[in-house]
Write a protein that holds these residues in place. Sequence first.
Motif, mmCIF file in Angstrom:
data_model
loop_
_atom_site.group_PDB
_atom_site.id
_atom_site.type_symbol
_atom_site.label_atom_id
_atom_site.label_comp_id
_atom_site.label_asym_id
_atom_site.label_seq_id
_atom_site.Cartn_x
_atom_site.Cartn_y
_atom_site.Cartn_z
ATOM 1 N N HIS A 98 -13.235 4.665 23.788
ATOM 2 C CA HIS A 98 -14.423 5.073 23.044
ATOM 3 C C HIS A 98 -15.472 3.980 22.889
ATOM 4 O O HIS A 98 -16.643 4.283 22.685
ATOM 5 C CB HIS A 98 -14.016 5.626 21.683
ATOM 6 N N THR A 99 -15.084 2.716 22.951
ATOM 7 C CA THR A 99 -16.100 1.663 22.884
ATOM 8 C C THR A 99 -17.076 1.799 24.051
ATOM 9 O O THR A 99 -18.297 1.727 23.881
ATOM 10 C CB THR A 99 -15.429 0.280 22.884
ATOM 11 N N PHE A 100 -16.548 2.032 25.236
ATOM 12 C CA PHE A 100 -17.400 2.258 26.410
ATOM 13 C C PHE A 100 -18.136 3.587 26.285
ATOM 14 O O PHE A 100 -19.330 3.686 26.600
ATOM 15 C CB PHE A 100 -16.557 2.251 27.687
ATOM 16 N N ALA A 101 -17.434 4.616 25.855
ATOM 17 C CA ALA A 101 -18.033 5.947 25.755
ATOM 18 C C ALA A 101 -19.232 5.948 24.820
ATOM 19 O O ALA A 101 -20.293 6.494 25.148
ATOM 20 C CB ALA A 101 -16.988 6.956 25.275
ATOM 21 N N HIS A 102 -19.077 5.340 23.655
ATOM 22 C CA HIS A 102 -20.176 5.325 22.689
ATOM 23 C C HIS A 102 -21.379 4.559 23.223
ATOM 24 O O HIS A 102 -22.532 4.942 22.969
ATOM 25 C CB HIS A 102 -19.701 4.714 21.374
ATOM 26 N N ALA A 103 -21.128 3.500 23.969
ATOM 27 C CA ALA A 103 -22.236 2.728 24.548
ATOM 28 C C ALA A 103 -23.008 3.574 25.562
ATOM 29 O O ALA A 103 -24.245 3.562 25.587
ATOM 30 C CB ALA A 103 -21.699 1.460 25.205
ATOM 31 N N LEU A 104 -22.283 4.312 26.388
ATOM 32 C CA LEU A 104 -22.938 5.160 27.380
ATOM 33 C C LEU A 104 -23.699 6.300 26.724
ATOM 34 O O LEU A 104 -24.809 6.654 27.148
ATOM 35 C CB LEU A 104 -21.903 5.708 28.367
ATOM 36 N N GLU A 105 -23.116 6.874 25.690
ATOM 37 C CA GLU A 105 -23.808 7.950 24.973
ATOM 38 C C GLU A 105 -25.119 7.443 24.366
ATOM 39 O O GLU A 105 -26.165 8.100 24.479
ATOM 40 C CB GLU A 105 -22.916 8.514 23.870
ATOM 41 N N ALA A 106 -25.056 6.293 23.698
ATOM 42 C CA ALA A 106 -26.264 5.746 23.076
ATOM 43 C C ALA A 106 -27.313 5.418 24.129
ATOM 44 O O ALA A 106 -28.505 5.695 23.953
ATOM 45 C CB ALA A 106 -25.923 4.514 22.253
ATOM 46 N N ALA A 107 -26.876 4.837 25.255
ATOM 47 C CA ALA A 107 -27.824 4.476 26.319
ATOM 48 C C ALA A 107 -28.469 5.705 26.946
ATOM 49 O O ALA A 107 -29.575 5.626 27.480
ATOM 50 C CB ALA A 107 -27.128 3.638 27.384
#
Length: 201
Positions: A98-107
């Motif tokens: 989820h750390t990666f997932a949240h970054a991609l979602e925000a971007a």
Amino acid sequence: TTLVGQVDAAIGGKTAVNLPEGKNLVGAFHWPERVVIDPALLETLPEREQRQGRAELVKTSLLAGRDLDVRGAAAFKTAVCLRDPHDRGPRTMLNLGHTFAHALEAASEYRLAHGDAVALGLVAALRLSGNEAALDTVRRELEPKPVAVDRETAWAALQRDKKRAGNSVRLVLLPRNGHPQWDVELPAEDVRRELERLIAL
């Protein structure tokens, strides 16, 4: 009434809102009086929504070390959350990918669906874990595809995702022995490399 709700979002009492800077940055814990799950409701769920929930179902199955159905995934998450209701210890394992997932979602300014982001995040986390068997499962079950977002924006969002520790980033890993490890500190450059592998050229 959605798969992601039944296996993940409705369980555990986390309430939060997204900000332009990142996902779930403001929130609180408020346990529901009751969660009612009826898998029969999923028969009419659109395929796109099925796919979003499958990412969380696959994640939970990997953490449990066995294939889970909806009820099994809900029971597993409930047990983990009851052991750590305020997310200060073992509950952190549920953040796998989820750390990666949240970054991609925000971007993506939240245009990227959560399940698609989680599928990509699992790829990065499992690469860093050295867990090829679990990585094969994710690729087979979820077929994640790189996403077109700005690299710098994604990296900046990842660093705001409550996981930064100096020049390291705290992640959840799932080594080949199948025992989840949370709050593992990895060099920021290794984490950034894996994040950028998720981003389409």
